[in-house]
Scaffold this motif. Structure first.
Motif, PDB file in Angstrom:
ATOM      1  N   LYS A 378       0.849  -1.189   0.000  1.00 37.05           N
ATOM      2  CA  LYS A 378       0.000   0.000   0.000  1.00 37.05           C
ATOM      3  C   LYS A 378       0.884   1.239   0.000  1.00 37.05           C
ATOM      4  O   LYS A 378       1.968   1.263   0.590  1.00 37.05           O
ATOM      5  N   GLY A 379       0.413   2.252  -0.683  1.00 34.05           N
ATOM      6  CA  GLY A 379       1.222   3.443  -0.892  1.00 34.05           C
ATOM      7  C   GLY A 379       1.897   3.474  -2.246  1.00 34.05           C
ATOM      8  O   GLY A 379       2.386   4.521  -2.681  1.00 34.05           O
ATOM      9  N   THR A 380       1.932   2.324  -2.935  1.00 38.79           N
ATOM     10  CA  THR A 380       2.485   2.297  -4.288  1.00 38.79           C
ATOM     11  C   THR A 380       1.634   3.163  -5.211  1.00 38.79           C
ATOM     12  O   THR A 380       0.402   3.150  -5.140  1.00 38.79           O
ATOM     13  N   ILE A 381       2.283   3.920  -6.069  1.00 39.55           N
ATOM     14  CA  ILE A 381       1.589   4.718  -7.077  1.00 39.55           C
ATOM     15  C   ILE A 381       1.604   3.949  -8.388  1.00 39.55           C
ATOM     16  O   ILE A 381       2.674   3.577  -8.888  1.00 39.55           O
ATOM     17  N   LEU A 382       0.426   3.672  -8.918  1.00 36.21           N
ATOM     18  CA  LEU A 382       0.325   3.035 -10.230  1.00 36.21           C
ATOM     19  C   LEU A 382       0.138   4.111 -11.289  1.00 36.21           C
ATOM     20  O   LEU A 382      -0.688   5.015 -11.142  1.00 36.21           O
ATOM     21  N   HIS A 383       0.899   3.982 -12.347  1.00 36.14           N
ATOM     22  CA  HIS A 383       0.906   4.979 -13.417  1.00 36.14           C
ATOM     23  C   HIS A 383       0.662   4.262 -14.739  1.00 36.14           C
ATOM     24  O   HIS A 383       1.380   3.319 -15.076  1.00 36.14           O
ATOM     25  N   ILE A 384      -0.379   4.647 -15.457  1.00 40.93           N
ATOM     26  CA  ILE A 384      -0.594   4.107 -16.796  1.00 40.93           C
ATOM     27  C   ILE A 384      -0.342   5.210 -17.819  1.00 40.93           C
ATOM     28  O   ILE A 384      -0.639   6.383 -17.589  1.00 40.93           O
TER      29      ILE A 384
END
Length: 481
Positions: A378-384
């Motif tokens: 948790k806290g991970t930033i997902l970027h598409i």
């Protein structure tokens, strides 16, 4: 200069001779020994008598006339128009997926060499055992335990598109069951090996998409309570496979319902229905994680695609509120879309998980293999990132001079990852990382794409209680920053 020329010549010789060496042939690539096994694994599910492919590719006599086209289509690899329709880019991010029908570099080279060397047949005695093509072959994830069939509909040639609902379907099972995969298949009276009015897979179907769910109905046939959403069916869609430890519950006596079905004309009068196939976990199965849920990460509001311009990018970010395993990656774009990449940002680490090409004729979901699915704290930033080509080099765009914005039609745009995810508690997350370490036999100098904390205990070995506290503190620090 002579050394450079010799080096180039040697490189060409290696590239040309490598396929023969890899495929066990001392002198040539032949159909029965080398090409037929590739076609059986990756092509004949569609390219067979009665299949959706425009021609069968089973016998030598059927395949040889199309050798040049097969060479061209397979060489496209991971962009629109490639065959087989699997668009994961090689050499970038995670490469292990379930039901992967893609070809290796050696297989693509072998097809090219075979096509350019006169399509030698080889010895039929060395051919693999022919596949048996019964009705079950249409189910790519395996034969279902339950099949629901919609009512038949007829779409006349040249008529306008239709949106509406289909009749509800009773889930007639004696008890609730946990679902491990679901697949929707259109069954129609189109002869795909006959003359066609369209060169796209959409010309083989009349159902463009169906947004559907399951729900209870009252005595008047109205929905009672909320519907449980299931993966959207779209043209060219493959099976949706849920995490083995997070099935989706199909309730006995509920109904499959949809009020968002889109039909289009495919250029001929066509009668069709949908079959929805469910594969179940064994009776008594209990999911370890919460229900698999369907992510809809993207930005459908701020889409602005300039006319007559390629190499445009769209970006969207989300922060994970819980530890998460990503089961599938499913890019959804429209006509200008060429590819999408998924990145995970954890602290100072920015890692590409997957990049895939996009073809709106074949909407694909990519299910990560069990020991490759990203495990993200948790806290991970997902970027598409969506890569858009609104120029005359993109044959899917009807008029590239036009600016394009967001919308539901194919001539407008979407930018979404519709992949499936599961969330985990701290204890489950640590347990999953330990299982990953054991299954992959990881050492302190290894690296695992998509699991930024997998190697923390190996780099700094301490007792298990301290490991748990250390990782919890690490997560808390990341959230604070």
């Amino acid at each position: 200069m002579k050394i450079m020329k010799l080096t180039r010549l040697l490189g060409l010789l290696v590239a040309f001779t490598a396929p023969a060496a890899l495929f066990g042939q001392a002198d040539q690539i032949t159909f029965h020994e080398d090409i037929e096994p590739i076609l059986q694994r990756s092509c004949q599910g569609c390219h067979r008598d009665g299949g959706v492919g425009p021609m069968p590719l089973v016998s030598f006599d059927q395949v040889a006339p199309f050798a040049g086209l097969i060479e061209y289509k397979t060489a496209i690899r991971d962009r629109a128009g490639a065959m087989p329709p699997w668009y994961v880019e090689k050499g970038i991010g995670i490469q292990e997926f379930k039901n992967d029908v893609s070809l290796s570099d050696a297989e693509i080279a072998a097809i090219s060499q075979w096509a350019r060397s006169g399509t030698p047949e080889g010895d039929p005695a060395n051919a693999p055992t022919p596949l048996v093509f019964d009705d079950s072959i249409k189910w790519t994830a395996g034969e279902p335990d339950l099949i629901l069939s919609s009512n038949e509909v007829t779409k006349l040639s040249g008529t306008a598109d239709w949106w509406g609902e289909i009749d509800s379907m009773l889930v007639d099972i004696p008890e609730d069951r946990w679902v491990k995969s679901v697949e929707v298949v259109e069954v129609n009276d189109v002869n795909n090996q006959a003359a066609k009015s369209s060169d796209t897979v959409g010309g083989a179907y009349i159902f463009h998409h169906m947004i559907w769910g399951t729900a209870s109905l009252d005595e008047n046939g109205n929905r009672a309570g909320r519907s449980l959403a299931w993966p959207v069916h779209e043209v060219g869609r493959n099976a949706d496979i849920f995490d083995d430890d997070a099935g989706r519950l199909l309730t006995a006596g509920s109904y499959l319902v949809s009020d968002s079905v889109h039909l289009h004309s495919n250029g001929r009068d066509t009668t069709a229905h949908l079959e929805i196939g469910f594969r179940f976990h064994p009776i008594g199965y209990k999911p370890k994680f919460k229900d698999a849920f369907f992510n809809a990460q993207g930005n459908g509001v701020d889409i602005s695609i300039r006319g007559d311009e390629k190499d445009q990018e769209l970006h969207a970010y989300t922060t994970l509120a819980e530890h998460t395993k990503i089961s599938t990656f499913e890019p959804h774009l429209h006509a200008p879309g060429e590819r999408m990449c998924l990145e995970a940002i954890w602290g100072y680490s920015v890692e590409t998980l997957s990049c895939v090409g996009y073809d709106h004729n074949w909407v694909r979901g990519y299910a990560y293999a069990d020991d490759s699915a990203p495990l993200l704290p948790k806290g991970t930033i997902l970027h598409i990132v969506g890569y858009m080509n609104n120029s005359d080099t993109n044959p899917n765009v009807p008029d590239p001079r036009n600016w394009q914005g967001s919308g539901n039609r194919s001539v407008t745009n979407m930018f979404i990852d519709l992949g499936i995810r599961v969330t985990m508690t701290d204890e489950q997350f640590f347990e999953e990382m330990e299982k990953r370490r054991q299954n992959l036999n990881l050492g302190p100098n290894d690296h695992v794409v998509g699991c930024p904390l997998c190697l923390v205990p190996l780099v700094q070995p301490i007792d298990s209680a301290s490991v748990s506290q250390s990782l919890t503190n690490d997560v808390a620090l990341q959230e604070a920053n």
